[in-house]
Design a protein around this motif. Structure first.
Motif, PDB file in Angstrom:
ATOM      1  N   LEU A   1       0.832  -1.204   0.000  1.00 13.89           N
ATOM      2  CA  LEU A   1       0.000   0.000   0.000  1.00 13.89           C
ATOM      3  C   LEU A   1       0.867   1.255   0.000  1.00 13.89           C
ATOM      4  O   LEU A   1       1.825   1.360   0.776  1.00 13.89           O
ATOM      5  N   ALA A   2       0.512   2.193  -0.827  1.00  6.27           N
ATOM      6  CA  ALA A   2       1.232   3.465  -0.874  1.00  6.27           C
ATOM      7  C   ALA A   2       0.980   4.246   0.403  1.00  6.27           C
ATOM      8  O   ALA A   2      -0.115   4.212   0.975  1.00  6.27           O
ATOM      9  N   ALA A   3       1.995   4.953   0.863  1.00  2.97           N
ATOM     10  CA  ALA A   3       1.879   5.728   2.094  1.00  2.97           C
ATOM     11  C   ALA A   3       0.725   6.722   2.007  1.00  2.97           C
ATOM     12  O   ALA A   3       0.010   6.941   2.997  1.00  2.97           O
ATOM     13  N   GLU A   4       0.544   7.317   0.842  1.00  4.73           N
ATOM     14  CA  GLU A   4      -0.517   8.305   0.692  1.00  4.73           C
ATOM     15  C   GLU A   4      -1.903   7.697   0.931  1.00  4.73           C
ATOM     16  O   GLU A   4      -2.784   8.346   1.507  1.00  4.73           O
ATOM     17  N   ARG A   5      -2.101   6.454   0.488  1.00  2.01           N
ATOM     18  CA  ARG A   5      -3.392   5.809   0.704  1.00  2.01           C
ATOM     19  C   ARG A   5      -3.576   5.438   2.171  1.00  2.01           C
ATOM     20  O   ARG A   5      -4.678   5.530   2.715  1.00  2.01           O
ATOM     21  N   LEU A   6      -2.503   4.997   2.812  1.00  2.29           N
ATOM     22  CA  LEU A   6      -2.580   4.700   4.246  1.00  2.29           C
ATOM     23  C   LEU A   6      -2.962   5.948   5.027  1.00  2.29           C
ATOM     24  O   LEU A   6      -3.819   5.903   5.924  1.00  2.29           O
ATOM     25  N   TRP A   7      -2.328   7.069   4.693  1.00  2.00           N
ATOM     26  CA  TRP A   7      -2.644   8.300   5.408  1.00  2.00           C
ATOM     27  C   TRP A   7      -4.061   8.759   5.100  1.00  2.00           C
ATOM     28  O   TRP A   7      -4.777   9.220   5.993  1.00  2.00           O
TER      29      TRP A   7
ATOM     30  N   LEU B   1       6.506   7.591  12.484  1.00  2.09           N
ATOM     31  CA  LEU B   1       5.176   7.278  11.972  1.00  2.09           C
ATOM     32  C   LEU B   1       4.760   8.283  10.899  1.00  2.09           C
ATOM     33  O   LEU B   1       4.249   7.900   9.845  1.00  2.09           O
ATOM     34  N   SER B   2       5.017   9.562  11.156  1.00  3.07           N
ATOM     35  CA  SER B   2       4.642  10.605  10.193  1.00  3.07           C
ATOM     36  C   SER B   2       5.402  10.454   8.884  1.00  3.07           C
ATOM     37  O   SER B   2       4.840  10.638   7.798  1.00  3.07           O
ATOM     38  N   ALA B   3       6.681  10.105   8.984  1.00  8.21           N
ATOM     39  CA  ALA B   3       7.482   9.942   7.770  1.00  8.21           C
ATOM     40  C   ALA B   3       7.009   8.735   6.963  1.00  8.21           C
ATOM     41  O   ALA B   3       6.929   8.789   5.733  1.00  8.21           O
ATOM     42  N   ARG B   4       6.695   7.651   7.651  1.00  3.03           N
ATOM     43  CA  ARG B   4       6.286   6.436   6.950  1.00  3.03           C
ATOM     44  C   ARG B   4       4.946   6.615   6.249  1.00  3.03           C
ATOM     45  O   ARG B   4       4.736   6.079   5.148  1.00  3.03           O
TER      46      ARG B   4
END
Length: 508
Positions: A194-200, A306-309
């Protein structure tokens, strides 16, 4: 069973000149969240449509504008609403992007709905309002259950987070078989795709729901939390001092503050900061439990990681680090010496960006008030449980009463059976549901009176006053006094700020 509507949906097309340009064999259906929310009696923000029997060429000829990159999606030239060609899909690779989509006039509405994640999202409406529900979405909506449509659910790992978010949004339960499929996904390595952007995106939307704790609970239940947010997963099972935290478990404390900040309607940076504010407690050596001295310092790098990931936006990342580092000392603000107090206010950039100090104050207010709020909420849940049991008792009594007729007392003959059994039942799609089917959600717990739905603690008022004192310093005048020796200006400004804070404390 397959749905066989008339070739032309006259009720819709007769009022829309764009749709009248489509071929006679084309059918248009409203689908997805708009149908679900309408059945729940909720406001419908966006409407999406599926077009069956059309080709891209026919859509373009009718005046639609193409926008889809992976599959044909078109925007209505006037309403700008999305119209997607009915499509089927097949897994062709790893991750949520690993699909091959197939669009053709032969793809049916049922084929299109079958590829969706949950039954409550796999319903459609015709132009005349007829509900098409081949997979039992309305029934699950009435029962408050999240259930997958088909076994293809496991092919898209993003659905784990989507289901957790829907649980937070609606406070629904998960069907056992759906939870089992989510565990299969979590046990595989698909979540890592999963892309980080979708997780966020899913995390942020979950944090903005009415019950963010359900997001964490569902992810934890299926084993996904430790994969996507190991820093948060590490908080569960870690004890705290019960005199300050009756819930004891740090993970439960995080759930409570997230639900409290949601009821206060705080902004996203505050909510995310509260998710991160105690991450350092998960790194406390067990031999020091239940004490967590220095957890603020340990929380900062964990919040950064966490924020970076997740590629968290700058405002949320900054709020998380600020609150993680300073929330403990902010609670003791009136007791701090002037140097430490000034460091906190400058770290918040209170002079140039006062909204950052607002983040810290709001997060601190939640952290202080959550204990009382949780006790109130627990009391209301107990009252609602007693009310439910009383309703059930009355139901049983009426069934035994010689005055009852068909389960409804003669004196209440005008009420439906479900209204009689559960007066608090809510309307869904024009029908009353209650009793064992769907009870109205408990009303939100009353909050302490005060700003933003919570009482402003003394430490918050103190910080607000300290910031105003600093803002009132005539920095321009000090700069003019040191124009001939600018090297001395920083020390002079610092001294003026310390003196102002000292005067402020003396005047209290």
């Amino acid at each position: 069973m397959p749905h066989n509507p008339p070739k032309r949906q006259k009720e819709q097309t007769s009022h829309d000149p764009v749709l009248t340009r489509l071929p006679e064999t084309v059918r248009v259906y409203e689908v997805g969240g708009a149908v679900r929310d309408a059945l729940l009696g909720r406001p419908v923000a966006d409407r999406d449509y599926v077009v069956v029997g059309a080709t891209p060429e026919a859509m373009l000829a009718a005046g639609f504008r193409p926008v889809g990159r992976d599959f044909p999606v078109f925007l209505h030239p006037k309403t700008q609403e999305e119209y997607a060609l009915a499509r089927a899909e097949k897994k062709s690779g790893r991750g949520y992007r690993g699909f091959t989509f197939y669009t053709d006039p032969s793809v049916t509405l049922e084929d299109d709905l079958c590829r969706r994640d949950l039954t409550i999202n796999a319903m459609a409406r015709t132009a005349d309002g007829t509900l098409i529900d081949p997979y039992g979405g309305e029934r699950d909506l009435q029962r408050g259950v999240l259930r997958h449509v088909s076994s293809a659910f496991v092919e898209d790992p993003l659905r784990v987070l989507r289901v957790a978010r829907f649980a937070a949004r609606f406070d629904f339960t998960l069907a056992d078989e759906t939870l089992a499929l989510m565990r299969r996904i979590a046990d595989s390595d698909e979540l890592s795709t999963l892309a980080a952007e979708r997780l966020w995106q899913e995390t942020a939307r979950a944090l903005m729901t009415k019950k963010p704790s359900r997001f964490l609970q569902v992810l934890r239940d299926c084993g996904a939390l430790e994969k996507v947010m190991p820093e948060a997963a590490a908080l569960y099972g870690v004890p705290q001092k019960p005199e300050h935290h009756p819930e004891i478990d740090v993970g439960v404390h995080i759930e409570q503050v997230l639900d409290f900040t949601a009821q206060r309607n705080d902004v996203l940076p505050v909510r995310y900061a509260l998710l991160c504010h105690d991450l350092g407690k998960g790194a406390t050596p067990p031999q020091q439990w239940p004490s967590h001295r220095g957890h603020e310092t340990r929380s900062v790098p964990l919040a950064q990681a966490l924020s970076a990931r997740l590629k968290v936006p700058v405002d949320c990342s900054d709020a998380a680090q600020l609150v993680a580092h300073w929330h403990g000392e902010a609670l003791r603000a009136p007791e701090l010496n002037e140097e430490t107090l000034l460091m906190m206010l400058m770290a918040a950039d209170a002079l140039r960006r006062p909204h950052r100090l607002r983040w810290l104050i709001d997060a601190m207010t939640v952290d202080i008030g959550v204990k009382e709020w949780a006790e109130q909420e627990s009391g209301i849940r107990d009252q609602e449980s007693e009310k439910h049991h009383l309703t059930r008792s009355r139901e049983a009594a009426k069934k035994k009463s010689p005055l009852s007729k068909g389960g409804v007392g003669e004196a209440d003959e005008g009420l439906s059976p479900l209204q009689e059994l559960a007066p608090e039942a809510i309307l869904i799609g024009g029908e009353v549901w209650g009793g064992d089917e769907f009870l109205a959600p408990s009303p939100p717990a009353p909050l302490p009176q005060g700003e933003r739905g919570g009482e402003t603690p003394p430490a918050a008022r103190f910080l607000e006053g300290a910031a105003r004192v600093l803002q009132n310093i005539d920095a321009a005048a000090i700069a003019r006094d040191h124009a001939n020796d600018p090297v001395t200006l920083p020390a002079a400004l610092h001294a003026a700020r310390i003196a102002a804070l000292a005067g402020y404390k003396r005047g209290l």
